[in-house]
Design a protein around this motif. Structure first.
Motif, PDB file in Angstrom:
ATOM      1  N   ASN A 109       0.870  -1.169   0.000  1.00  0.00           N
ATOM      2  CA  ASN A 109       0.000   0.000   0.000  1.00  0.00           C
ATOM      3  C   ASN A 109       0.912   1.225   0.000  1.00  0.00           C
TER       4      ASN A 109
ATOM      5  N   GLN B  60       0.413   4.243   0.375  1.00  0.00           N
ATOM      6  CA  GLN B  60       0.096   5.267   1.367  1.00  0.00           C
ATOM      7  C   GLN B  60       0.609   4.922   2.766  1.00  0.00           C
ATOM      8  N   THR B  61       0.696   3.624   3.066  1.00  0.00           N
ATOM      9  CA  THR B  61       1.046   3.230   4.431  1.00  0.00           C
ATOM     10  C   THR B  61       2.360   2.465   4.553  1.00  0.00           C
ATOM     11  N   ALA B  62       2.932   2.059   3.428  1.00  0.00           N
ATOM     12  CA  ALA B  62       4.167   1.258   3.480  1.00  0.00           C
ATOM     13  C   ALA B  62       5.337   2.094   3.977  1.00  0.00           C
ATOM     14  N   GLU B  63       6.229   1.443   4.667  1.00  0.00           N
ATOM     15  CA  GLU B  63       7.454   2.098   5.136  1.00  0.00           C
ATOM     16  C   GLU B  63       8.346   2.409   3.939  1.00  0.00           C
TER      17      GLU B  63
END
Length: 85
Positions: free
Chosen positions: A14, A16-19
């Motif tokens: 994702n 938007q949320t991945a590191e």
């Protein structure tokens, strides 16, 4: 009935949320020249520069700038034609 172990692709990241490190690792994996493509792409300057820059980003995000720098220098060498295959 025995269990069948089917290898599956990992779930997509994702964005938007991945590191950042996970994103960089996915990019490096995507841009790495596969053994099957090595002879066809090993002298392609754009491909080699992209591969080196992605690897450098992974090292940098792993707090390892001393490993990132030579890869960035190699990418520049591919782009300015000071490195040959």
């Amino acid at each position: 009935m025995s269990d069948i172990n089917v290898a599956s692709e990992p779930a997509p990241l994702n964005l938007q949320t991945a590191e950042p490190l996970a994103l960089a690792q996915a990019l490096a994996k995507q841009l790495a020249i596969s053994p099957m493509d090595w002879h066809r792409l090993n002298s392609n300057r754009q491909v080699r520069a992209k591969e080196q820059i992605a690897a450098a980003l992974v090292y940098l995000l792993n707090d390892n700038p001393e490993e990132a720098l030579p890869r960035l220098e190699q990418a520049v060498g591919w782009l300015n034609r000071s490195i040959k295959a």
